[in-house]
Motif scaffolding. Structure first.
Motif, short mmCIF file in Angstrom:
data_model
loop_
_atom_site.label_atom_id
_atom_site.label_comp_id
_atom_site.label_asym_id
_atom_site.label_seq_id
_atom_site.Cartn_x
_atom_site.Cartn_y
_atom_site.Cartn_z
N LEU A 278 3.52 -6.05 26.17
CA LEU A 278 4.07 -7.50 26.33
C LEU A 278 5.57 -7.76 26.19
N ASN A 279 5.91 -8.73 27.06
CA ASN A 279 7.52 -9.00 26.98
C ASN A 279 7.88 -9.55 25.75
N GLU A 280 7.13 -10.16 24.97
CA GLU A 280 7.42 -10.76 23.68
C GLU A 280 6.50 -10.27 22.64
N ASN A 281 6.44 -9.19 21.81
CA ASN A 281 5.43 -8.81 20.88
C ASN A 281 5.98 -9.01 19.70
N PRO A 282 5.48 -9.81 18.80
CA PRO A 282 6.10 -10.04 17.44
C PRO A 282 5.65 -8.70 16.50
N ASN A 283 4.81 -7.76 16.94
CA ASN A 283 4.28 -6.93 16.43
C ASN A 283 5.01 -5.47 16.60
N CYS A 284 6.09 -5.67 17.54
CA CYS A 284 6.68 -4.59 17.83
C CYS A 284 7.50 -3.90 16.79
N GLY A 311 15.48 -6.93 15.49
CA GLY A 311 16.41 -6.24 15.07
C GLY A 311 16.69 -6.12 13.65
N GLU A 312 15.81 -7.02 12.79
CA GLU A 312 15.90 -6.99 11.45
C GLU A 312 15.12 -5.83 10.75
N PRO A 313 15.74 -5.24 9.78
CA PRO A 313 14.82 -4.20 9.13
C PRO A 313 13.53 -4.91 8.44
N SER A 314 12.51 -3.90 8.43
CA SER A 314 11.25 -4.64 7.61
C SER A 314 11.85 -4.83 5.90
N VAL A 437 9.65 2.95 31.38
CA VAL A 437 11.02 2.43 31.50
C VAL A 437 10.93 0.90 30.61
N GLU A 438 10.19 0.20 30.87
CA GLU A 438 10.02 -1.01 30.28
C GLU A 438 9.69 -0.93 28.65
N TRP A 439 8.92 0.18 28.33
CA TRP A 439 8.93 0.33 26.89
C TRP A 439 10.00 0.77 26.20
N ARG A 440 10.69 1.75 26.85
CA ARG A 440 11.85 2.42 26.08
C ARG A 440 12.97 1.31 26.11
N LEU A 441 13.24 0.42 27.31
CA LEU A 441 14.15 -0.60 27.28
C LEU A 441 13.95 -1.63 25.91
N ARG A 442 12.56 -1.99 25.75
CA ARG A 442 12.39 -2.67 24.60
C ARG A 442 12.64 -1.81 23.30
N PHE A 443 12.41 -0.72 23.24
CA PHE A 443 12.71 0.05 22.02
C PHE A 443 14.35 0.09 21.86
N VAL A 446 15.76 -3.31 20.31
CA VAL A 446 15.61 -3.65 19.22
C VAL A 446 16.58 -3.01 18.34
N LEU A 447 17.01 -1.65 18.90
CA LEU A 447 18.10 -1.11 17.99
C LEU A 447 19.44 -1.79 18.57
N VAL A 448 19.78 -2.15 19.70
CA VAL A 448 20.94 -3.09 19.95
C VAL A 448 21.03 -4.16 18.92
N ASP A 449 19.99 -4.78 18.97
CA ASP A 449 19.86 -6.03 18.14
C ASP A 449 19.97 -5.62 16.48
N CYS A 450 19.57 -4.48 16.25
CA CYS A 450 19.83 -4.24 14.92
C CYS A 450 21.08 -3.87 14.35
N ILE A 451 22.00 -3.49 15.50
CA ILE A 451 23.45 -3.19 15.50
C ILE A 451 23.99 -4.49 15.46
N SER A 452 23.92 -5.35 16.04
CA SER A 452 24.33 -6.82 15.97
C SER A 452 24.00 -7.42 14.59
N TYR A 453 22.91 -7.35 14.18
CA TYR A 453 22.43 -7.81 12.79
C TYR A 453 23.40 -7.27 11.87
N CYS A 454 23.31 -5.78 11.80
CA CYS A 454 24.16 -5.24 10.71
C CYS A 454 25.61 -5.79 10.78
#
Length: 468
Positions: A278-284, A311-314, A437-443, A446-454
């Motif tokens: 899914l493009n937007e999966n809240p459970n990712c 990007g937020e930690p659980s 490639v889609e899967w790893r891009l979404r992965f 998440v990490l890029v957004d986590c860096i911004s969040y931190c």
């Protein structure tokens, strides 16, 4: 197109004759022409799963929208009806229930038009993109070690189960083309992606018409609940009326696609079991390597320590990191605060955010390609569908991976248009590569957004603390 339309109409008529209906009222006609039309209809949703079911009228949340009687469900029980199949199964008792259902499906396919289920069988997809079908190149394209391992495990498991089932398929004298590993992958993917839960058989059932609903991810209200308690959350088998019943999960407007939730799945799990993401999966969720003593400093399960889609930690990961970052001699006294989700101190919080930011950055740096490169690669893959030669000539990044794809599929860049055409097999590989490639891009997102969040949290706390 006309042939396909006629096949669908025949299927819906056949389904109606079996008692499948989208109406809560008893059938008025003795010779119904379709099982649908009162609540839902078959349509095509190109940007949301392809063929699916739309609302004929406004539907209310919780309203019964489809009923499939037990007699119309395709189960081991309903398929094991011939003495030959029954006897063969008795002398091969070591196979799992899912392996048996897979063999039964192939056995039924071998009957062709003589099968009672023929109108349904010809409606099944001709191919799937589940992880078990990924080639070595496609599995490696996932890049993340955990994901590559899951894909390799799925492929190995499928091959082992196929080999275990060969004696039974030979005893049944299945056609040779139905005994191949390719046929097994198709049948097992059909079982994996289309079966629904039934209380009397852990292999589940194939449900004509009911398996046309496309997937909607449930909202993950409790992130600590990481398991799947049941396969389908918007319907189930009801003993009192001996039928599988489906209900509207929310209100729908006329013409809107009606979706069902099969359960809570990450994109990797969707790819493994269903062959899509899914493009937007809240459970990712993204898992990052943690220090060994982080696990010992808390009692939370490892699978709850992840970074969420945005990007937020659980809650669990953040609490565990706070406790780990505290001085060892203070962890016991601070434990109740960490377990309740409270900050332990400004310094502790900044330390946690810096550690998490650096860890995400390190993970991204160690992957073969960057987020930006993968974004461009997706565009390249899309272009390759139309002009292999010109696209490869224009490459500016990920050239090595593109050429690895060409080599894995025995392709060469030609000059003429004929040499540019991708074979059917190569196109399938291109589609699976794109999914990887889609899967790893979404992965990575998440990490890029986590860096911004931190970074934002660190800046905010630093200002509040009056430090630099």
């Amino acid at each position: 197109m006309e042939k396909e339309k006629g096949s669908l109409e025949s299927f819906l008529k056949w389904a109606a004759e079996l008692g499948i209906s989208d109406s809560t009222k008893p059938m008025q006609s003795e010779n119904p022409v379709s099982c649908l039309g009162q609540s839902i209809f078959v349509s095509h949703f190109p940007n949301a799963g392809g063929r699916g079911l739309g609302a004929v009228r406004e539907l209310r949340k919780g309203e019964l929208i489809l009923r499939v009687p037990k007699s119309a469900l395709m189960t081991r029980e309903s398929l094991v009806e011939t003495q030959k199949l029954s006897v063969s199964l008795d002398i091969h008792p070591c196979l799992s229930s899912i392996q048996v259902l897979t063999v039964c499906l192939l056995y039924e396919m071998g009957k062709g038009k003589c099968s009672r289920w023929y109108p349904y069988l010809v409606q099944l997809p001709h191919q799937y993109d589940t992880l078990a079908s990924f080639s070595q190149f496609e599995r490696r394209a996932l890049q993340v070690d955990d994901a590559v391992w899951v894909a390799e495990k799925a492929a190995s498991k499928a091959e082992l189960e196929w080999k275990e089932a060969i004696p039974l398929m030979e005893a049944l004298k299945l056609k040779l083309r139905l005994q191949t590993f390719g046929a097994w992958l198709w049948a097992s993917a059909t079982i994996s992606s289309r079966t629904l839960h039934i209380p009397w058989d852990d292999a589940g059932c194939l449900c004509p018409v009911g398996d046309l609903f496309n997937y909607a991810a449930p909202s993950d209200d409790s992130e600590q609940c990481v398991g799947h308690s049941q396969r389908l959350t918007d319907g189930g088998y009801e003993e009192d009326i001996a039928a599988y019943c489906f209900y509207a999960r929310r209100n729908y407007k006329k013409g809107e696609q009606v979706l069902l939730s099969y359960g809570t799945y990450t994109n990797l799990e969707l790819l493994e079991h269903y062959g899509f993401l899914l493009n937007e999966n809240p459970n990712c969720r993204a898992f990052i390597p943690l220090e060994l003593n982080m696990y010992s400093s808390s009692s939370w399960p490892k699978q709850a320590l992840f970074i969420q889609q945005k990007g937020e930690p659980s809650f669990v990961l953040l609490s565990a990191l706070r406790l780990w970052a505290a001085p060892p001699n203070q962890r016991r006294s601070l434990g109740h605060l960490a377990y309740s989700g409270s900050q332990l101190s400004t310094e502790n919080e900044i330390s946690v955010m810096k550690w998490m930011k650096n860890k995400c950055y390190t993970v991204l740096q160690n992957l073969p390609s960057s987020f930006e490169e993968d974004t461009r690669l997706l565009c390249t893959i899309d272009k390759m569908q139309f002009s292999l030669h010109n696209t490869c000539m224009e490459l500016s990044g990920c050239r090595g991976e593109v050429y690895a794809f060409l080599e894995a599929n025995g392709l060469h860049i030609g000059i003429s248009n004929a040499e540019e055409m991708l074979s059917k097999k190569a196109r399938r590989s291109l589609d699976r590569w794109r999914l990887a490639v889609e899967w790893r891009l979404r992965f990575k997102k998440v990490l890029v957004d986590c860096i911004s969040y931190c970074t934002n949290i660190i800046s905010s706390l630093t200002v509040q603390n009056g430090t630099k």
